[in-house]
Scaffold this motif. Sequence first.
Motif, mmCIF file in Angstrom:
data_model
loop_
_atom_site.group_PDB
_atom_site.id
_atom_site.type_symbol
_atom_site.label_atom_id
_atom_site.label_comp_id
_atom_site.label_asym_id
_atom_site.label_seq_id
_atom_site.Cartn_x
_atom_site.Cartn_y
_atom_site.Cartn_z
ATOM 1 N N CYS A 199 0.887 -1.284 -0.125
ATOM 2 C CA CYS A 199 -0.044 0.209 0.099
ATOM 3 C C CYS A 199 0.921 1.056 0.069
ATOM 4 O O CYS A 199 2.224 1.015 0.661
ATOM 5 C CB CYS A 199 -0.621 -0.155 1.526
ATOM 6 S SG CYS A 199 -2.040 1.207 0.896
ATOM 7 N N CYS B 52 0.574 3.907 1.595
ATOM 8 C CA CYS B 52 -0.036 4.537 2.452
ATOM 9 C C CYS B 52 1.142 5.074 3.383
ATOM 10 O O CYS B 52 1.890 4.600 3.004
ATOM 11 C CB CYS B 52 -1.297 4.757 3.110
ATOM 12 S SG CYS B 52 -0.920 3.370 4.281
ATOM 13 N N CYS C 219 -5.808 3.730 7.192
ATOM 14 C CA CYS C 219 -6.134 3.289 5.651
ATOM 15 C C CYS C 219 -7.584 2.127 5.631
ATOM 16 O O CYS C 219 -7.449 1.394 5.770
ATOM 17 C CB CYS C 219 -4.706 3.344 5.183
ATOM 18 S SG CYS C 219 -4.673 2.941 3.842
ATOM 19 N N CYS D 38 -5.392 -1.011 3.419
ATOM 20 C CA CYS D 38 -4.461 -1.615 3.941
ATOM 21 C C CYS D 38 -5.235 -1.722 5.631
ATOM 22 O O CYS D 38 -4.182 -2.896 6.748
ATOM 23 C CB CYS D 38 -3.375 -1.392 3.976
ATOM 24 S SG CYS D 38 -2.410 0.472 4.473
HETATM 25 ZN ZN LIG Z 1 -2.671 1.410 3.414
#
Ligand SMILES: [Zn+2]
Length: 289
Positions: A236, A238, A268, A271
Motif C-alpha cells: 500500500c 499510504c 487506511c 491496508c
Molecule cells: Zn494503506
Amino acid sequence: MTDTLVRILGKEAGVRGIACVTTDLVREAAGRHGTSPAATAALGYGLTGAVLLGALLKVQHRVALKIAGGGPLQKMITESDSYGNVRGYVNVPNVPAARTIEPDVVAETIGRNGNLTVVKDMRLKNLYESTVPLQTGYLDADLTYYLNQSEQTPSVVEIGVKVDESGEVLAAGGLLLQTLPGEEISALEQLSERLDDLPPLGDLLAEGRTPQDLLATIFGGVDFEWLEERPLHFACGCSRDRSLQALQLLSREDLEALIEEGEAVVDCHFCHERYVFGSEELQRLLVRQ
Ligand SMILES: [Zn+2]
C-alpha cells in the motif's frame, strides 16, 4: 510457492499468456481486513483480477477495479501497478456464507446487479475509465467480457481462489490469454478449449501446480517464449506523511474538535494501517493554517 507472475508470448500463433499465483497476497489482505471466508474469496478474485490487468500495463502505470454488484459485499476496490504491487478492500468484510466456498458463492457475494469499472492511470492528463454492466458476478467471466467488449481485445480470464471453511486461503491465482493486436483469434479459441478441459484453477494451484507449468500445459504444441517472471506483493502506498497531509486539508473547526478529543486516527481503507496523531501535532497543523 511465493506469489509470482509469469508472462509468455506465442509470436507465431499471435497470442500471449499470463499466469499468476496470488495466495500469499490474498492471505495478507484477508488478515489485514479480517474478512469472512466468503469475503476472502471475493477479495481474492478482485486482487487477482487487478494483478492480471496490471500485467498488461506499461511501466509506472496503475489499474483499479471497482466492483459494485448489489450483493452482500456491496463494493470492492482493488488496485495493481505494473510492478506487481497490489492492494484492495471490500465494503462489508464479514459477509456470512452458509456453505463451502465455491465460485458460485463468490458470484452471490459480489452480486450481478451492478457494474465493473476499470480505471487506469497511464500518466496522462486524464484517467482512463470504462464501465461495463456485471454479467455474472463471476469476476473472471466479467473481466473476459470487459476485455472483449470495452477494450475490443479477444481475451479469456480465469481466476481460482480456494478458501476452506475456516477462511484459510489454500490457493489463489489467475490466467489471462489474449490475442495479439491484428492477429486471428483461432489460437486463442484453441487454448481456451484446453483451459476449459482442465480442472478448476484453484484446485490445480492447491495441488502445487505452478504458473509456468500451467502455461506450458495450455500452450502444449504451440511455440512460445518465456518473457518474464516477477514477484507479486500486497503493498500500500499510504504513509504517515500522506495521512498528515490529508489532515491538513480539514477545516479549522474540525481540527479544533480533534484536538479537543486528544488525537486523530487515520485508518487506511486499503491496508488498515492506523496512523495516530497526538494533539501537539494537530496543534502544529492549526498554526500552519
Ligand atoms: Zn494503506
